[in-house]
Scaffold this active site. Structure first.
Site: not given
Length: 398
Positions: A25, A27, A320
Site C-alpha cells: 500500500d 499512503d 523520554e
C-alpha cells in the site's frame, strides 16, 4: 518513565509456502501522509468554523477518496456537496504531494527487495495519477515496482480484494504467494479476502488490537522480519541495533511525569513534546539511542523512548531520553541536544513493573555497547551537540 512498551501484536506463524512477491500500500504504509491530511483538513474546516477531530480519523484511513470526502461532509455537516468538497480540497492536497516524507523503513524495504530481485507491486485506493505524482518525489520508487494499480483502475477499491487480485495477476504470481503490507483496516480486509498473507503496520495509534485479521501486526516497517515469509532477510542489524539516518532534537529540559526516578529508579531528561508534534507523527514508537549534549556538561551516551507507554496508559505520545551518566544534581532548564543514531526495538507492554525495569536495563546495555562501535561513536563529535547557541529546537539530516 523511560522505555515504551509494545502495543503489538500477533505473532507470525511459520508458513507452509514460501512467498514470492510483496504488494505494498502507499499512503500511511510507505508515505507519511497522515500529517498532511490533517493539516489540509484543519485548514479547510476553518472556512466553515469547524474544528478537526482526530478521534474520527479512523473513518477515513484506508478508504477511497470519494468515501473519505463523503464521510467528512456528513460528519461535519458541511454546507456543500461531496463533489464541491472534492473540487475545492484536491488542489490543496496537490500542492503538498512533493512534501510527503517516506515512513521510516520504507526506503530500506524497497531498496532491499529490489537488490534481491523480489517482485514488488504497488496497490493504492488513490487515483493512479496521484500515485504517480507522489512517488515521483522519491528516487527509485517508480522503477522498483513491476506493477502499479490505482483505485480508479478497478471497479471496487479496498476493502474489496479486486486491487490485490489484479496486482497478483499482473505479476503472474498466485495470491497465496504474495505478502501484502498494509496500514489500514480496509487494506487488511482486502489482502485477506484476496487470499494473500498480510502484515499490518497500523497507522492509527493505540489501535493495533483492531487488526487481528492480519497474519502479523508490527509497530513499524523497521520491525519487519522478511525471513518469516521465506523472503531474503535484512542484514543491516548490528549488535542488536538497527543503524538509522541520524536525526537531531533539542530544547530545555522539563519536568516529566516523575515516574523515572521515583517508580523506575531511572531519571529521564524530558523535552517538551509540544515543540515536536511533527516529529512525533513522523517517527514510530520504540526505543532508540544515541548521544546527548548538555550545554554546560559535555556529551554522554543516551537511550530514549518515543511512545505511549501503555504500562502507564499515557494519553499522549512522549519523548523520554535517559542520559547514561551519573549526575550529582538536576539540570532542569538546561539546553539538551540529542543525536539519535540507532533503533533497538518497538514499544512493548509488560505484565509487571519488575519485567519493565529488567527490559529497560537490557536496553541500556545494548545501547552502551553499540555506541562504542565506530559506526555510532563518530556522531559523538557532531557540532550540533556542542552548540548551545543554536536553539532551533529540531534539526534532521534526513
Amino acid at each position: 518513565m523511560l522505555h515504551s512498551e509494545m502495543t503489538n501484536t500477533s505473532t507470525a506463524q511459520p508458513l507452509k509456502k514460501l512467498l514470492a512477491c510483496v504488494l505494498l500500500d502507499l499512503d500511511g504504509t510507505l508515505l507519511n501522509t497522515d500529517g498532511i491530511v490533517v493539516d489540509v483538513l484543519k485548514e479547510y474546516l476553518k472556512k466553515y468554523g469547524k474544528h478537526w477531530d482526530a478521534r474520527a480519523a479512523h473513518k477515513i484511513v484506508g478508504t477511497t477518496p470519494l468515501e473519505a470526502a463523503t464521510a467528512i461532509v456528513e460528519d461535519y455537516e458541511l454546507p456543500c456537496s461531496v463533489s464541491d468538497f472534492v473540487q475545492e480540497i484536491n488542489p490543496m492536497f496537490s500542492d503538498r504531494w512533493g512534501k510527503i516524507k517516506a515512513n521510516p523503513g520504507a526506503n530500506r524495504l524497497i531498496d532491499h527487495l529490489r537488490s534481491h530481485g523480489v517482485p514488488m507491486g504497488l496497490a493504492s485506493n488513490s487515483p493512479r495519477e496521484n500515485i504517480e505524482t507522489k512517488i515521483s518525489h522519491h528516487k527509485g520508487w517508480k522503477e522498483s515496482f513491476s506493477c502499479i494499480i490505482g483505485g480508479d483502475e478497478v471497479k471496487s477499491g479496498k476493502p474489496s480484494p479486486e486491487i490485490y487480485l489484479e496486482a497478483a495477476k499482473k505479476l503472474n504470481i498466485e495470491p497465496s504467494k504474495c505478502l501484502v503490507i498494509e496500514d489500514s483496516l480496509p487494506g487488511v480486509s482486502a489482502g485477506k479476502a484476496a487470499g494473500t498473507v498480510v502484515v499490518a503496520v497500523p497507522s492509527l495509534p493505540k489501535q493495533s488490537q483492531l487488526y487481528n485479521a492480519a497474519d502479523e501486526v508490527i509497530n513499524s516497517l523497521l520491525d519487519l522480519r522478511l525471513e518469516i515469509y521465506g523472503l531474503p532477510p535484512f542484514e543491516d542489524w548490528v549488535e542488536g541495533t538497527l543503524p538509522i539516518k541520524p536525526w537531531y532534537i533539542g530544547g530545555p529540559v522539563v519536568k516529566g511525569y516523575g515516574r523515572g526516578s521515583k517508580v523506575l529508579g531511572i531519571p529521564t531528561a524530558n523535552l517538551a513534546t509540544e515543540s515536536f508534534s511533527d516529529l512525533l507523527s513522523e517517527y514510530p514508537s520504540g526505543v532508540y539511542f544515541g548521544w546527548a549534549g548538555l550545554s554546560n556538561r559535555g556529551v554522554c551516551k543516551m537511550v530514549m523512548s518515543i511512545g505511549w507507554n501503555p504500562f502507564f496508559n499515557n494519553t499522549e505520545k512522549t519523548i523520554e531520553p535517559w542520559l547514561l551518566h551519573d549526575f550529582d544534581k538536576d539540570f532542569y532548564g538546561e539546553e539538551l541536544r540529542l543525536a539519535i543514531v540507532g533503533y533497538i526495538r518497538p514499544e512493548a507492554n509488560f505484565p509487571t513493573l519488575e519485567s519493565l525495569i529488567e527490559k529497560i536495563q537490557e536496553d541500556r546495555k545494548i545501547a552502551e555497547k553499540a555506541l562504542e562501535l565506530p559506526l555510532y561513536s563518530q556522531y559523538k563529535e557532531e557540532p550540533y551537540l556542542k552548540n548551545p547557541l543554536q536553539k532551533d529546537g529540531f534539526h534532521s539530516s534526513i
